[in-house]
Design a protein around this motif. Structure first.
Motif, PDB file in Angstrom:
ATOM      1  N   GLY A 160      47.649  45.489  39.129  1.00  0.00           N
ATOM      2  CA  GLY A 160      48.259  45.354  40.453  1.00  0.00           C
ATOM      3  C   GLY A 160      48.968  46.604  40.956  1.00  0.00           C
ATOM      4  O   GLY A 160      49.026  46.840  42.163  1.00  0.00           O
ATOM      5  N   ALA A 161      49.517  47.389  40.037  1.00  0.00           N
ATOM      6  CA  ALA A 161      50.291  48.550  40.471  1.00  0.00           C
ATOM      7  C   ALA A 161      49.442  49.819  40.553  1.00  0.00           C
ATOM      8  O   ALA A 161      49.950  50.899  40.809  1.00  0.00           O
ATOM      9  CB  ALA A 161      51.475  48.766  39.523  1.00  0.00           C
ATOM     10  N   LEU A 162      48.122  49.687  40.315  1.00  0.00           N
ATOM     11  CA  LEU A 162      47.273  50.879  40.255  1.00  0.00           C
ATOM     12  C   LEU A 162      46.408  51.007  41.513  1.00  0.00           C
ATOM     13  O   LEU A 162      46.039  50.014  42.144  1.00  0.00           O
ATOM     14  CB  LEU A 162      46.356  50.791  39.037  1.00  0.00           C
ATOM     15  N   ASP A 163      46.050  52.228  41.877  1.00  0.00           N
ATOM     16  CA  ASP A 163      45.150  52.408  43.013  1.00  0.00           C
ATOM     17  C   ASP A 163      43.711  52.113  42.573  1.00  0.00           C
ATOM     18  O   ASP A 163      43.427  51.917  41.390  1.00  0.00           O
ATOM     19  CB  ASP A 163      45.295  53.816  43.603  1.00  0.00           C
ATOM     20  N   GLU A 164      42.795  52.082  43.553  1.00  0.00           N
ATOM     21  CA  GLU A 164      41.418  51.663  43.269  1.00  0.00           C
ATOM     22  C   GLU A 164      40.779  52.445  42.130  1.00  0.00           C
ATOM     23  O   GLU A 164      40.150  51.881  41.243  1.00  0.00           O
ATOM     24  CB  GLU A 164      40.556  51.785  44.540  1.00  0.00           C
ATOM     25  N   ALA A 165      40.961  53.770  42.170  1.00  0.00           N
ATOM     26  CA  ALA A 165      40.322  54.616  41.158  1.00  0.00           C
ATOM     27  C   ALA A 165      40.830  54.263  39.765  1.00  0.00           C
ATOM     28  O   ALA A 165      40.059  54.160  38.809  1.00  0.00           O
ATOM     29  CB  ALA A 165      40.602  56.088  41.463  1.00  0.00           C
ATOM     30  N   ARG A 166      42.137  54.050  39.666  1.00  0.00           N
ATOM     31  CA  ARG A 166      42.733  53.711  38.362  1.00  0.00           C
ATOM     32  C   ARG A 166      42.270  52.335  37.902  1.00  0.00           C
ATOM     33  O   ARG A 166      42.053  52.111  36.723  1.00  0.00           O
ATOM     34  CB  ARG A 166      44.252  53.730  38.455  1.00  0.00           C
TER      35      ARG A 166
END
Lengths: 220, 231
Positions: A160-166
């Motif tokens: 949930g706290a990560l951007d799409e790439a991550r």
């Protein structure tokens, strides 16, 4: 494997959820505010149900009628939080070994190597959490939870706290975990795509009630 | 450089001993109380908080007199300790340590409490999910993370203890070699003709010790903070 039948009043919000799951990965799906986090926190023992029972692996951990409430630290669960929550005063290796030390388990170098390789964190071992990227932190948190040898792994929106790439960076590790680690999981998410990839069973929550339960098809 | 006489050395070493013992004995109590005040809600909490801070606002002579009443040979606590455990505070250096400990306690507790309040409780929750019982959570997560505040509190308490005067002289008097600390030695010297030079030397020592303590507190805090934020 996991049986939950609980009621909890949280201010205006009432949660009344009941399901039993044998799945390897039980997906708790719902919009924010549906009660997913409260439910997983009750399974973890961090929140106490007003009424009901929770049974993990045949072991009753909550039964309000019988006055049973096993404290979190004796439930033998692993919990991966959205915000990793690595211990900032310990390096990665010490974070990984924390659960084993607390549970007084004998060192298991083979399992440790397996987990470290599964999550690709071998190069991070002597670093502090402050020096890790968000994705690396989440991988270490996964490893830390696994190495405490839980009988059930709880994951509360771990991406949930990560951007799409991550997210795309971590997802394959979660799939590998599901297929290789042999620990049943409860996976909380509001992301349909994520659950399609990971979950084997879905519990759909809406305003504190289970609206459907079944295979991933229910997500459509 | 400073030509310190044996009598002055006696006072300096006594002061150090008194302040070190006072700080070391007070620290576990300080940590426990700081945790209680930071983390628990109970009946009478604000009263307890006020009592802890009392020595900060009471006239030191009042604190000293109360200690004399309680811990003197005929005091309720003092009599019991002397008869049953052989511990005597009245007119002994141990009494000076007790007075210094009580007087410095509010200063010692405060940074400890603030640093415990600042800890992210979700880290303690995480520790619990990994199988740590509450007391293990305290020793492996709470205490290490509060370390900067614990050290700062100890150094601050030490600095206060080494300079304490009013309560000490009231409780245990001013006996050279037994209860005469730097402060009471200076007090005696400036009332003695020709005592100015000796008093001046002890004043220098006081300033040096106080500055040293403040610099040490700062250094500890910075080191520990760096440790907590990853390297």
């Amino acid at each position: 494997m996991l049986r939950v039948d609980v009621e909890k009043q949280l201010g205006e919000f009432s949660l009344h959820a009941s399901f039993a799951s044998e799945g390897r990965v039980t997906g708790l799906f719902g919009a924010s505010g549906a009660g997913k986090s409260s439910l997983i926190n009750m399974i973890a023992g961090l929140l106490r149900p007003d009424r009901g029972t929770i049974v993990i692996d045949g072991d009753v951990v909550d039964d309000t009628a019988a006055g049973i409430h096993v404290p979190t630290y004796r439930r033998r669960i692993g919990y991966v939080f959205q915000d990793a929550r690595l211990f900032p005063h310990l390096d990665v290796a010490q974070n990984l070994d924390y659960g084993r030390r607390m549970n007084r388990l004998a060192a298991d170098p083979a399992q440790r190597t397996r987990v470290v390789e599964l999550l690709d964190i071998g190069t991070l071992l002597d670093r502090r959490p402050g020096k890790l990227s968000g994705g690396e932190r989440q991988r270490v948190a996964l490893g830390r939870a696994l190495l405490s040898k839980p009988r059930l792994l709880l994951l509360d929106e771990p991406l949930g706290a990560l951007d799409e790439a991550r997210k795309l960076e971590i997802l394959p590790y979660l799939v590998r975990l599901r297929d290789e680690a042999n620990v049943p999981m409860v996976y909380v998410s509001h992301d349909v795509a994520e659950l399609r990839q990971l979950a084997t069973q879905i519990v759909m929550l809406r305003q504190g009630r289970v609206t459907s339960f079944g295979g991933v098809k229910v997500l459509t | 450089m400073l030509d310190i006489s044996p009598a002055e050395w006696t006072a300096i070493l006594l002061s150090l001993r008194v302040a070190v013992i006072a700080t070391l004995v007070a620290t576990p109590f300080g940590i426990a109380l700081a945790w209680l005040l930071a983390r628990r809600d109970f009946w009478g909490k604000s009263v307890l908080d006020a009592v802890v801070h009392l020595p900060l606002v009471l006239p030191p002579v009042v604190t000293g007199y109360l200690l004399l009443l309680a811990f003197g040979r005929r005091g309720l606590v003092g009599g019991f300790l002397a008869d049953h455990l052989g511990i005597v505070f009245a007119f002994r250096w141990t009494g000076a340590a007790l007075a210094c400990g009580v007087m410095s306690f509010p200063l010692l507790v405060r940074p400890m409490r603030l640093s415990i309040e600042a800890i992210d409780r979700r880290l303690e929750q995480a520790a619990e999910t990994l199988g740590a019982a509450p007391w293990k959570v305290f020793f492996t997560v709470t205490l290490p993370l509060a370390l900067p505040g614990v050290l700062a509190g100890m150094v601050l308490g030490f600095a206060k203890a080494i300079g304490e005067f009013g309560a000490t002289i009231t409780f245990v008097s001013n006996i050279p070699g037994e209860t005469q600390t730097i402060s009471s030695a200076i007090y005696s010297l400036i009332q003695t003709p020709d005592g100015d030079a000796a008093a001046g030397r002890l004043v220098m020592v006081s300033i040096f010790l106080a500055l040293g303590a403040l610099i040490a507190a700062e250094w500890f805090a910075r080191r520990a903070t760096a440790r907590l934020h990853g390297n």
